[in-house]
Design a protein around this motif. Sequence first.
Motif, PDB file in Angstrom:
ATOM      1  N   ALA A   1      10.787   4.003  -7.875  1.00  0.00           N
ATOM      2  CA  ALA A   1      10.263   5.221  -7.260  1.00  0.00           C
ATOM      3  C   ALA A   1      11.382   6.225  -7.011  1.00  0.00           C
ATOM      4  CB  ALA A   1       9.563   4.871  -5.949  1.00  0.00           C
ATOM      5  N   ALA A   2      12.541   5.731  -6.569  1.00  0.00           N
ATOM      6  CA  ALA A   2      13.679   6.618  -6.327  1.00  0.00           C
ATOM      7  C   ALA A   2      14.120   7.295  -7.622  1.00  0.00           C
ATOM      8  CB  ALA A   2      14.827   5.828  -5.709  1.00  0.00           C
ATOM      9  N   LYS A   3      14.105   6.549  -8.724  1.00  0.00           N
ATOM     10  CA  LYS A   3      14.467   7.131 -10.022  1.00  0.00           C
ATOM     11  C   LYS A   3      13.467   8.204 -10.421  1.00  0.00           C
ATOM     12  CE  LYS A   3      15.830   4.194 -13.067  1.00  0.00           C
ATOM     13  NZ  LYS A   3      15.851   3.139 -14.123  1.00  0.00           N
ATOM     14  N   LYS A   4      12.197   7.939 -10.189  1.00  0.00           N
ATOM     15  CA  LYS A   4      11.151   8.920 -10.530  1.00  0.00           C
ATOM     16  C   LYS A   4      11.306  10.198  -9.712  1.00  0.00           C
ATOM     17  CE  LYS A   4       6.088   9.393 -10.507  1.00  0.00           C
ATOM     18  NZ  LYS A   4       5.935  10.324  -9.378  1.00  0.00           N
ATOM     19  N   ILE A   5      11.617  10.014  -8.401  1.00  0.00           N
ATOM     20  CA  ILE A   5      11.775  11.183  -7.529  1.00  0.00           C
ATOM     21  C   ILE A   5      13.037  11.961  -7.904  1.00  0.00           C
ATOM     22  CG2 ILE A   5      12.195  11.886  -5.145  1.00  0.00           C
ATOM     23  CD1 ILE A   5      10.525   9.436  -4.282  1.00  0.00           C
TER      24      ILE A   5
ATOM     25  N   ASP B   1       0.829  -1.208   0.000  1.00  0.00           N
ATOM     26  CA  ASP B   1       0.000   0.000   0.000  1.00  0.00           C
ATOM     27  C   ASP B   1       0.864   1.258   0.000  1.00  0.00           C
ATOM     28  OD1 ASP B   1      -2.260  -1.553   0.001  1.00  0.00           O
ATOM     29  OD2 ASP B   1      -2.590  -1.403   2.165  1.00  0.00           O
ATOM     30  N   ASP B   2       1.925   1.249   0.803  1.00  0.00           N
ATOM     31  CA  ASP B   2       2.802   2.424   0.864  1.00  0.00           C
ATOM     32  C   ASP B   2       3.543   2.630  -0.456  1.00  0.00           C
ATOM     33  OD1 ASP B   2       2.033   2.896   3.450  1.00  0.00           O
ATOM     34  OD2 ASP B   2       3.786   1.953   4.367  1.00  0.00           O
ATOM     35  N   ALA B   3       3.810   1.546  -1.165  1.00  0.00           N
ATOM     36  CA  ALA B   3       4.557   1.659  -2.419  1.00  0.00           C
ATOM     37  C   ALA B   3       3.790   2.511  -3.423  1.00  0.00           C
ATOM     38  CB  ALA B   3       4.827   0.269  -2.994  1.00  0.00           C
ATOM     39  N   ILE B   4       2.486   2.279  -3.598  1.00  0.00           N
ATOM     40  CA  ILE B   4       1.730   3.071  -4.567  1.00  0.00           C
ATOM     41  C   ILE B   4       1.602   4.518  -4.101  1.00  0.00           C
ATOM     42  CG2 ILE B   4      -0.588   2.644  -3.638  1.00  0.00           C
ATOM     43  CD1 ILE B   4       0.490   2.664  -7.353  1.00  0.00           C
ATOM     44  N   THR B   5       1.564   4.716  -2.767  1.00  0.00           N
ATOM     45  CA  THR B   5       1.518   6.082  -2.235  1.00  0.00           C
ATOM     46  C   THR B   5       2.797   6.836  -2.583  1.00  0.00           C
ATOM     47  OG1 THR B   5       0.131   5.328  -0.393  1.00  0.00           O
ATOM     48  CG2 THR B   5       1.224   7.458  -0.139  1.00  0.00           C
ATOM     49  N   VAL B   6       3.937   6.133  -2.522  1.00  0.00           N
ATOM     50  CA  VAL B   6       5.214   6.766  -2.883  1.00  0.00           C
ATOM     51  C   VAL B   6       5.185   7.227  -4.336  1.00  0.00           C
ATOM     52  CG1 VAL B   6       7.680   6.350  -3.224  1.00  0.00           C
ATOM     53  CG2 VAL B   6       6.549   5.509  -1.159  1.00  0.00           C
ATOM     54  N   PHE B   7       4.648   6.399  -5.240  1.00  0.00           N
ATOM     55  CA  PHE B   7       4.572   6.788  -6.652  1.00  0.00           C
ATOM     56  C   PHE B   7       3.633   7.973  -6.859  1.00  0.00           C
ATOM     57  CE2 PHE B   7       6.229   2.460  -7.396  1.00  0.00           C
ATOM     58  CZ  PHE B   7       7.249   2.771  -8.278  1.00  0.00           C
ATOM     59  N   LYS B   8       2.591   8.058  -6.027  1.00  0.00           N
ATOM     60  CA  LYS B   8       1.638   9.166  -6.167  1.00  0.00           C
ATOM     61  C   LYS B   8       2.178  10.471  -5.609  1.00  0.00           C
ATOM     62  CE  LYS B   8      -2.647   6.408  -5.939  1.00  0.00           C
ATOM     63  NZ  LYS B   8      -3.848   6.109  -5.118  1.00  0.00           N
ATOM     64  N   THR B   9       2.916  10.387  -4.475  1.00  0.00           N
ATOM     65  CA  THR B   9       3.287  11.600  -3.738  1.00  0.00           C
ATOM     66  C   THR B   9       4.765  11.940  -3.807  1.00  0.00           C
ATOM     67  OG1 THR B   9       3.634  10.342  -1.691  1.00  0.00           O
ATOM     68  CG2 THR B   9       1.400  11.176  -2.116  1.00  0.00           C
ATOM     69  N   ASP B  10       5.582  11.037  -4.355  1.00  0.00           N
ATOM     70  CA  ASP B  10       7.034  11.245  -4.375  1.00  0.00           C
ATOM     71  C   ASP B  10       7.598  11.470  -2.974  1.00  0.00           C
ATOM     72  OD1 ASP B  10       7.039  10.961  -7.107  1.00  0.00           O
ATOM     73  OD2 ASP B  10       7.026  13.115  -7.530  1.00  0.00           O
TER      74      ASP B  10
ATOM     75  N   ALA C   1       9.891  10.651  -0.300  1.00  0.00           N
ATOM     76  CA  ALA C   1      11.150   9.928  -0.129  1.00  0.00           C
ATOM     77  C   ALA C   1      11.239   9.285   1.255  1.00  0.00           C
ATOM     78  CB  ALA C   1      12.332  10.865  -0.351  1.00  0.00           C
ATOM     79  N   ARG C   2      10.674   9.946   2.275  1.00  0.00           N
ATOM     80  CA  ARG C   2      10.707   9.372   3.627  1.00  0.00           C
ATOM     81  C   ARG C   2       9.887   8.088   3.692  1.00  0.00           C
ATOM     82  NH1 ARG C   2      10.107  14.415   7.914  1.00  0.00           N
ATOM     83  NH2 ARG C   2      12.065  15.479   7.363  1.00  0.00           N
ATOM     84  N   LEU C   3       8.741   8.096   3.052  1.00  0.00           N
ATOM     85  CA  LEU C   3       7.915   6.897   3.043  1.00  0.00           C
ATOM     86  C   LEU C   3       8.617   5.767   2.283  1.00  0.00           C
ATOM     87  CD1 LEU C   3       5.263   5.579   3.832  1.00  0.00           C
ATOM     88  CD2 LEU C   3       4.237   6.495   1.732  1.00  0.00           C
ATOM     89  N   ALA C   4       9.318   6.121   1.227  1.00  0.00           N
ATOM     90  CA  ALA C   4      10.088   5.107   0.491  1.00  0.00           C
ATOM     91  C   ALA C   4      11.144   4.476   1.388  1.00  0.00           C
ATOM     92  CB  ALA C   4      10.738   5.734  -0.730  1.00  0.00           C
ATOM     93  N   LYS C   5      11.783   5.301   2.220  1.00  0.00           N
ATOM     94  CA  LYS C   5      12.781   4.778   3.146  1.00  0.00           C
ATOM     95  C   LYS C   5      12.116   3.857   4.175  1.00  0.00           C
ATOM     96  CE  LYS C   5      17.054   4.711   4.621  1.00  0.00           C
ATOM     97  NZ  LYS C   5      18.132   4.146   3.784  1.00  0.00           N
ATOM     98  N   ALA C   6      10.921   4.215   4.632  1.00  0.00           N
ATOM     99  CA  ALA C   6      10.196   3.381   5.598  1.00  0.00           C
ATOM    100  C   ALA C   6       9.826   2.031   4.987  1.00  0.00           C
ATOM    101  CB  ALA C   6       8.946   4.110   6.084  1.00  0.00           C
ATOM    102  N   VAL C   7       9.486   2.033   3.699  1.00  0.00           N
ATOM    103  CA  VAL C   7       9.168   0.775   3.017  1.00  0.00           C
ATOM    104  C   VAL C   7      10.398  -0.122   2.973  1.00  0.00           C
ATOM    105  CG1 VAL C   7       8.494  -0.249   0.813  1.00  0.00           C
ATOM    106  CG2 VAL C   7       7.285   1.764   1.657  1.00  0.00           C
ATOM    107  N   GLU C   8      11.538   0.458   2.681  1.00  0.00           N
ATOM    108  CA  GLU C   8      12.774  -0.318   2.650  1.00  0.00           C
ATOM    109  C   GLU C   8      13.095  -0.900   4.025  1.00  0.00           C
ATOM    110  OE1 GLU C   8      15.648   2.397   1.171  1.00  0.00           O
ATOM    111  OE2 GLU C   8      14.829   2.459  -0.867  1.00  0.00           O
ATOM    112  N   GLN C   9      12.856  -0.125   5.091  1.00  0.00           N
ATOM    113  CA  GLN C   9      13.108  -0.621   6.446  1.00  0.00           C
ATOM    114  C   GLN C   9      12.126  -1.728   6.819  1.00  0.00           C
ATOM    115  OE1 GLN C   9      12.867   3.022   8.703  1.00  0.00           O
ATOM    116  NE2 GLN C   9      15.002   3.575   8.303  1.00  0.00           N
ATOM    117  N   ALA C  10      10.892  -1.612   6.313  1.00  0.00           N
ATOM    118  CA  ALA C  10       9.901  -2.654   6.594  1.00  0.00           C
ATOM    119  C   ALA C  10      10.326  -3.989   6.002  1.00  0.00           C
ATOM    120  CB  ALA C  10       8.532  -2.242   6.053  1.00  0.00           C
ATOM    121  N   ASP C  11      11.065  -3.951   4.895  1.00  0.00           N
ATOM    122  CA  ASP C  11      11.534  -5.202   4.305  1.00  0.00           C
ATOM    123  C   ASP C  11      12.507  -5.917   5.228  1.00  0.00           C
ATOM    124  OD1 ASP C  11      11.699  -7.066   2.050  1.00  0.00           O
ATOM    125  OD2 ASP C  11      13.764  -6.369   1.906  1.00  0.00           O
TER     126      ASP C  11
END
Length: 568
Positions: free
Chosen positions: A430-434, A354-363, A365-375
């Motif tokens: 997502a990181a590339k897009k941002i 769910d957070d992944a699609i939010t990252v693509f919508k909102t760019d 970067a902090r949420l993207a980092k949280a997704v990586e930590q969740a892994d």
Amino acid sequence: MGATALLLDLAAGIALLLWGVRMVRTGMTRAFGARLRRLLGSATRNRFSAFAAGIGVTALLQSATATAMLVASFAGRRLIGPAAALAVMLGADVGTTLAAQLLSLDLHWMGPLALVIGVGLFLSTESGNRRHVGRLFIGFGLLLLALRLIVAASEPLRNASAFATVMAPLAQEPLLAVALAALLTWAAHSSLAIVLMLVGLASAGAISVPLALALVLGANIGGAVAPFAATAGQTPAARRAPLGNLLMRAIGVVIALPLLSFVPQWLGALGLEGPRLAVHFHTAFNLALALLFLPLLAQVELLCRRLLPDAPTAEDSTKPRYLDSGALDTPSVALAAAARETLRLSDTVSRMLDDAITVFKTDDARLAKAVEQADDQVDKLHEAIKLYLTKLSNHEMDAEESRRYVDVLTFTTNLEHIGDIIDKNLMELAAKKIKHRLHFSPEGMQELADFHARVAGNLQMACNVFMASDAKLARQLLQEKASLREAERMAAENHYRRLAAGRAESIETSAIHLDVIRDLKRINSHLTAVAYPILEQTGELSATRLRADEQQQAGKKAAPNGGHAKPA
């Protein structure tokens, strides 16, 4: 050579005794373990019912250590109060003495009968409770056979000067005898086996009565050390009941040790004499402990809480919550615990998705980092579940349990792969897009969101299929895979139309857009894998596709007009 043969016979008898105790416990646990756990969990409303439950469960399991591990598991998950947990432990101590009383009787005629019945039941089926009950009877027969072997091997020791020389220091130093018996019991993880061995030695006259009584006290200490040591690494709440049991037994030994010389006289006044005096003392000692400490459980619990205070740190979300090591002897219960932990793992993966699609919508970067930590949490939980299942694989499972074992391990592994795809693929895109400040076209973003929503829905459906093993849901999930393939084709065509129209956003994000859809499709493939074993079992799946799909394709080929078959 005669002495060597004698010691080998004695060692073989002790080994057979330990194995018999283990087989009885294993057979009882696998046949009735889930019911015993429910009984123990429901009978802890007050200290007296908890005490009675501890007696009953341990008398059946023939292992106070096994009961202690169950209690530690319940206490660690706050399913039983601390005073009730200590009451169960006192009951368990009494329960194991009842098993010792029964097995120390002259039941040698039952040994061959139990072995014949047990082997017959065990060989009559490949799985199921009948096989486990057969194992229980075999263990009981081996116990009785081992006791006869110990008594027979001990007879020559009665007049052996060398043995008397070895035993003399122990008879003169009861503390040394207590320490030795405690060490042996801790190593054997069975006070029952050690007490029965002492009864056999005493019956043959190989050891004196005072020495046997001192050794019984040591067996009680060692029987309490084993579960406390086995819970090392668990939470303080889980370890307090075994610690309290160890403290109560230690206090009891300190009180009883100076009174050992009077015990034969006191028990003799009750008509309890002869070679079974050791087992009578074992029962009397644990009954006295129960009478002494049942009114003082609150004080014992307070002392244990001071010795093992709760950790001040917050709960670590990466640690498993439901992997109960005490349930490994009951594969059905252990598999249910692993499945529950797997659902917790799926919740983390679902949040990541769910957070992944939010990252693509909102760019974001902090949420993207949280997704990586969740892994990282996903990886740790997956590793814990895998190690738990590896330990479970050392226990015998029937066909249904083996199938469920594979299902849990496979689904857990697929969830871990999904976490990796989200972390290492989607978040990289997502990181590339941002980084390059790219934007999807409104239509493209909507297509990605719709595609993602279908995959997220399939994740929930896959979890339901995993827990319920429902063939209808499994078929629906597998049909959704074909539908998603069509959605991928439509999304690609729409994207190519926007490229042909010269839409700048579509041109800039083309590679990212197609890669996101590809990765979401890969995630969906991992999810639908849970459906295949279920449909194979019901015969709805051939080697390549659903049978209904094959029939539909065959109908289309046979139809002469418009792809429709004529009615028969």
